[in-house]
Design a protein around this motif. Structure first.
Motif, short mmCIF file in Angstrom:
data_model
loop_
_atom_site.label_atom_id
_atom_site.label_comp_id
_atom_site.label_asym_id
_atom_site.label_seq_id
_atom_site.Cartn_x
_atom_site.Cartn_y
_atom_site.Cartn_z
N ILE A 1 7.86 24.54 10.79
CA ILE A 1 7.71 25.56 9.74
C ILE A 1 6.64 25.17 8.74
CG2 ILE A 1 8.88 26.77 7.86
CD1 ILE A 1 11.48 26.49 9.43
N GLY A 2 6.66 23.91 8.30
CA GLY A 2 5.68 23.47 7.30
C GLY A 2 6.00 24.01 5.92
N GLY A 3 4.97 24.18 5.11
CA GLY A 3 5.15 24.67 3.75
C GLY A 3 3.90 24.50 2.94
N ALA A 4 3.76 25.32 1.90
CA ALA A 4 2.55 25.29 1.07
C ALA A 4 2.40 23.96 0.34
CB ALA A 4 2.59 26.44 0.07
N GLY A 5 1.16 23.56 0.14
CA GLY A 5 0.89 22.33 -0.58
C GLY A 5 1.49 21.15 0.15
N ASN A 6 2.15 20.28 -0.60
CA ASN A 6 2.81 19.12 0.01
C ASN A 6 4.32 19.18 -0.18
OD1 ASN A 6 2.94 18.66 -2.71
ND2 ASN A 6 1.62 16.85 -2.70
N GLN A 7 4.85 20.39 -0.47
CA GLN A 7 6.28 20.52 -0.70
C GLN A 7 7.10 20.52 0.59
OE1 GLN A 7 7.74 20.45 -3.87
NE2 GLN A 7 5.64 19.76 -4.19
N GLY A 8 6.43 20.69 1.72
CA GLY A 8 7.13 20.62 3.00
C GLY A 8 6.88 19.30 3.72
N GLN A 9 6.30 18.35 3.00
CA GLN A 9 5.98 17.05 3.61
C GLN A 9 7.16 16.09 3.43
OE1 GLN A 9 2.95 14.44 1.81
NE2 GLN A 9 1.86 14.54 3.76
N PHE A 10 8.12 16.18 4.32
CA PHE A 10 9.28 15.31 4.27
C PHE A 10 8.91 13.91 4.75
CE2 PHE A 10 11.12 19.47 4.11
CZ PHE A 10 12.25 19.33 3.33
N TYR A 11 9.79 12.96 4.47
CA TYR A 11 9.54 11.56 4.77
C TYR A 11 9.24 11.34 6.24
CZ TYR A 11 10.04 6.48 4.15
OH TYR A 11 9.81 5.13 4.09
N MET A 12 10.09 11.87 7.11
CA MET A 12 9.91 11.66 8.55
C MET A 12 8.64 12.34 9.06
SD MET A 12 12.11 9.71 10.06
CE MET A 12 11.94 10.23 11.76
N LEU A 13 8.27 13.44 8.45
CA LEU A 13 7.05 14.13 8.85
C LEU A 13 5.82 13.29 8.52
CD1 LEU A 13 5.83 16.70 10.05
CD2 LEU A 13 5.86 17.71 7.76
N TYR A 14 5.80 12.70 7.33
CA TYR A 14 4.68 11.86 6.95
C TYR A 14 4.64 10.59 7.80
CZ TYR A 14 1.31 9.44 3.97
OH TYR A 14 0.19 8.79 3.51
N LEU A 15 5.81 10.07 8.15
CA LEU A 15 5.88 8.91 9.05
C LEU A 15 5.27 9.25 10.40
CD1 LEU A 15 8.98 6.58 9.43
CD2 LEU A 15 7.68 7.29 11.42
N TYR A 16 5.63 10.41 10.93
CA TYR A 16 5.11 10.86 12.22
C TYR A 16 3.58 11.02 12.16
CZ TYR A 16 4.07 14.05 16.08
OH TYR A 16 3.51 14.65 17.18
N GLU A 17 3.09 11.60 11.08
CA GLU A 17 1.65 11.81 10.94
C GLU A 17 0.89 10.49 10.94
OE1 GLU A 17 1.33 14.03 7.36
OE2 GLU A 17 1.74 15.98 8.32
N ASN B 1 0.81 -1.22 0.00
CA ASN B 1 0.00 0.00 0.00
C ASN B 1 0.85 1.27 0.00
OD1 ASN B 1 -2.38 -1.49 0.03
ND2 ASN B 1 -2.48 -1.54 2.26
N LEU B 2 2.05 1.19 0.57
CA LEU B 2 2.92 2.37 0.60
C LEU B 2 3.23 2.85 -0.80
CD1 LEU B 2 5.48 1.66 3.47
CD2 LEU B 2 3.99 3.64 3.26
N PHE B 3 3.55 1.92 -1.69
CA PHE B 3 3.94 2.31 -3.05
C PHE B 3 2.74 2.63 -3.93
CE2 PHE B 3 7.66 0.16 -1.40
CZ PHE B 3 8.67 1.02 -1.80
N LYS B 4 1.54 2.51 -3.35
CA LYS B 4 0.32 2.98 -4.03
C LYS B 4 -0.15 4.31 -3.44
CE LYS B 4 -1.37 -1.71 -5.01
NZ LYS B 4 -2.47 -2.68 -4.75
N ASP B 5 0.52 4.74 -2.37
CA ASP B 5 0.12 5.95 -1.64
C ASP B 5 0.81 7.17 -2.25
OD1 ASP B 5 -0.48 7.96 0.11
OD2 ASP B 5 0.25 6.94 1.91
N PRO B 6 0.04 8.08 -2.89
CA PRO B 6 0.67 9.27 -3.50
C PRO B 6 1.38 10.16 -2.49
CG PRO B 6 -1.73 9.47 -3.51
CD PRO B 6 -1.41 8.08 -3.09
N ASN B 7 0.87 10.21 -1.26
CA ASN B 7 1.52 11.03 -0.23
C ASN B 7 2.87 10.45 0.18
OD1 ASN B 7 -0.50 13.02 0.05
ND2 ASN B 7 -1.73 11.64 1.31
N PHE B 8 2.96 9.12 0.24
CA PHE B 8 4.24 8.48 0.54
C PHE B 8 5.24 8.76 -0.57
CE2 PHE B 8 6.93 4.81 -0.47
CZ PHE B 8 7.75 4.79 0.65
#
Length: 312
Positions: A230-246, A55-62
């Motif tokens: 800090i974050g960031g607009a859209g999904n450009q500030g969504q780093f790997y570790m941040l998505y893992l934490y979420e 499922n990870l490799f089907k997840d666009p956010n991942f």
């Protein structure tokens, strides 16, 4: 008596052994199992096999988080190494007050990551930030650094370069360990600053560059603190570790997040092994250089001896 001494030895190292099994080995094995389960941290884990990894490799956010992290690493790692090395070369002089500048440049490495993130959030503010204010003085209208998706990653790369003083210290130690006689010999032969830097400084610093490259790879893929604050607009500030934490603590998908952690481990492991594998091509150690010199000297001596025997 011998067995008694052995038992005493095991008794003394038992705290480490217990700590290793309880706080290292067991969590690793438990995390390996959790990666194959559907678990929300509260109910009993449900074994689902490789579904999390599929499922990870089907997840666009991942895939996006992986892309953002890789692009950031591609720019931040080499720029960080170049910046740190440049600063180290500049401050590697013996002038009055140089220790103050070295300390000032190293400070970002010891300041809390949260404090730095809050500072940069103010600096990059489009309306009241220091950076846009300074740009306005020279007639440039600064962008919305964190509000415009196209400027989010450049902002994070800029933050990484600003923290280059941390790597400066290791380069400075390496520079001061280079024998002055090498530079003096090169100067006698008429070498300019670039030739000395290219053929003396860089080869002698290659072990330090190697160390900072490995640490840079690990640090870039584990980027979290400033991205979280800090974050960031859209999904450009969504780093790997941040998505893992979420996934782990916002969505309570602990099995999914653990699978992400194992993929991150494999990525870092492969990149580190690649660096280690290629290191013999560009990393030179002083001991190896001395050994090569001795071998070369011995080879020349043997050739000269053979030539004398032929002449006689």
């Amino acid at each position: 008596m011998k067995k008694l001494k052995q038992y005493e030895g095991f008794l003394f190292i038992s705290p480490w052994i217990l700590g290793f099994f309880i706080f290292t080995l067991f969590p690793i094995l438990f995390a390996f199992y959790i990666g194959f389960t559907d678990w929300n941290s509260f109910t009993e884990p449900k074994f689902i096999g490789f579904d999390n990894y599929i499922n990870l490799f089907k997840d666009p956010n991942f895939l996006n988080s992986l892309k953002v992290t890789v692009v950031y690493a591609i720019f931040a790692i080499p720029l960080g190494i170049i910046s740190s090395l440049t600063i180290a070369v500049i401050v590697n002089v013996k002038v009055r007050g140089i220790y103050f500048f070295r300390t000032a440049l190293y400070l970002p490495a010891v300041v809390s990551g949260v404090s730095i993130a809050l500072l940069w959030r103010w600096i990059l503010d489009p309306d009241y930030g220091l950076l846009n204010l300074l740009l306005s003085y020279i007639g440039i209208s600064g962008p919305n650094w964190l509000g415009d998706p196209s400027w989010v990653l450049p902002s994070y790369v800029m933050i990484a370069i600003w923290g280059a003083g941390g790597g400066m210290l290791t380069y400075l130690a390496g520079l001061q360990d280079i024998p002055r006689s090498l530079y003096e010999s090169a100067e006698i032969d008429g070498a300019n600053w670039w030739i000395k830097f290219r053929h003396i400084t860089l080869p002698m610093l290659s072990p330090v560059i190697f160390y900072n490259l490995v640490m840079g790879i690990i640090g870039s893929f584990r980027k979290f603190n400033d991205a979280y604050i800090i974050g960031g607009a859209g999904n450009q500030g969504q780093f790997y570790m941040l998505y893992l934490y979420e996934n782990a603590f916002n969505f309570y998908k602990m099995g999914y997040a653990t699978a992400m952690a194992w993929i991150l481990f494999i990525i870092i492991l492969l990149l580190t092994l690649l660096v280690f594998k290629t290191s013999p091509l560009w990393v030179f150690y002083s001991g190896e250089i001395e050994t090569a010199k001795k071998k070369n000297k011995k080879r020349i001596t043997q050739k000269q001896t053979k030539q004398i025997d032929i002449n006689n």
